[in-house]
Design an enzyme around this catalytic site. Structure first.
Site, PDB file in Angstrom:
ATOM      1  N   ASP A  54       9.171  14.004 -34.487  1.00 28.08           N
ATOM      2  CA  ASP A  54       9.511  13.875 -35.903  1.00 28.08           C
ATOM      3  C   ASP A  54      10.702  14.788 -36.182  1.00 28.08           C
ATOM      4  OD1 ASP A  54       9.572  13.522 -38.634  1.00 28.08           O
ATOM      5  OD2 ASP A  54       7.711  14.604 -39.034  1.00 28.08           O
ATOM      6  N   ASP A  56      13.479  16.078 -38.697  1.00 30.58           N
ATOM      7  CA  ASP A  56      13.795  16.177 -40.124  1.00 30.58           C
ATOM      8  C   ASP A  56      14.880  17.206 -40.327  1.00 30.58           C
ATOM      9  OD1 ASP A  56      12.305  14.412 -41.792  1.00 30.58           O
ATOM     10  OD2 ASP A  56      10.496  15.503 -41.247  1.00 30.58           O
ATOM     11  N   ASP A 174       9.511  19.138 -35.429  1.00 28.23           N
ATOM     12  CA  ASP A 174       8.180  19.642 -35.746  1.00 28.23           C
ATOM     13  C   ASP A 174       7.343  19.641 -34.457  1.00 28.23           C
ATOM     14  OD1 ASP A 174       5.619  20.177 -36.654  1.00 28.23           O
ATOM     15  OD2 ASP A 174       5.846  18.968 -38.477  1.00 28.23           O
TER      16      ASP A 174
END
Length: 200
Positions: A54, A56, A174
């Protein structure tokens, strides 16, 4: 709240249930189970776990953040293919519906990687943090500096030096998502409630 521990045979069954529940978000497990509808996690009998990343990029302009996430996503795919030998056909990518990118792989070897410490090490490997690890100087002159590091690491150091994305900065990845073998992830096509945009 969440409605969990469900088993569906077809995509149409998922759509029908989501409509019936008026679901605002839909997720699936990164793991596959022999008995997914059993509520006891041990009783589910885990068969394997996808590797899920993930990415971001928070802060600043949304378009710029997403652009950077895509750049680092491409660098991550390069590492998975070139350095870890994962087939490109086993890798999937999706826009998160917000500021990030989801990349996951169902490669047979990575699906068998269920040990949390091993998954944490893999997360560290794909970040640029490994490129800044201190090294002891060689005791004698070395004609090929790349002989001191694995090919992929050396290639990434050279890419960093010329300003190209080389792995993912640790603050954009993450690690807990990679380590957590029971993680739920957004189903592509379902909306991200924070923005209303679909995970695509």
């Amino acid at each position: 709240g969440f409605v969990r521990h469900r088993r569906f045979s077809t995509e149409e069954d998922v759509r029908r249930e989501a409509a019936k529940l008026k679901a605002v978000a839909a997720f699936h497990s990164v793991a596959t189970y022999e008995y997914p509808d059993v509520e006891d996690m041990e009783g589910k009998r885990m068969l394997g776990v996808d590797l899920f990343f993930d990415l971001d990029v928070k802060g600043g302009n949304v378009r710029e953040s997403l652009g950077r996430a895509l750049e680092y996503g491409a660098a991550l795919v390069d590492i998975l293919v070139e350095e870890l030998g994962i087939s490109k056909s086993a890798i999937k990518a999706a826009y998160s519906g917000n500021r990030g990118v989801h990349i996951y792989t169902g490669d047979g070897r990575t699906r068998a990687l269920t040990d949390k410490d091993a998954r944490r090490l893999l997360a560290q490997y794909v970040t640029t943090s490994v490129l800044r690890a201190p090294r002891l100087p060689p005791t004698e002159p070395v004609s090929d500096p790349c002989s001191l590091a694995p090919y992929g690491i050396c290639r990434r150091i050279l890419m960093l030096e010329v300003g190209l994305p080389a792995g993912v900065p640790p603050e954009y990845l993450d690690v807990q998502v990679i380590v957590d073998v029971h993680r739920l992830i957004r189903i592509p096509g379902s909306p991200n409630p924070k923005t209303g945009y679909a995970c695509t």
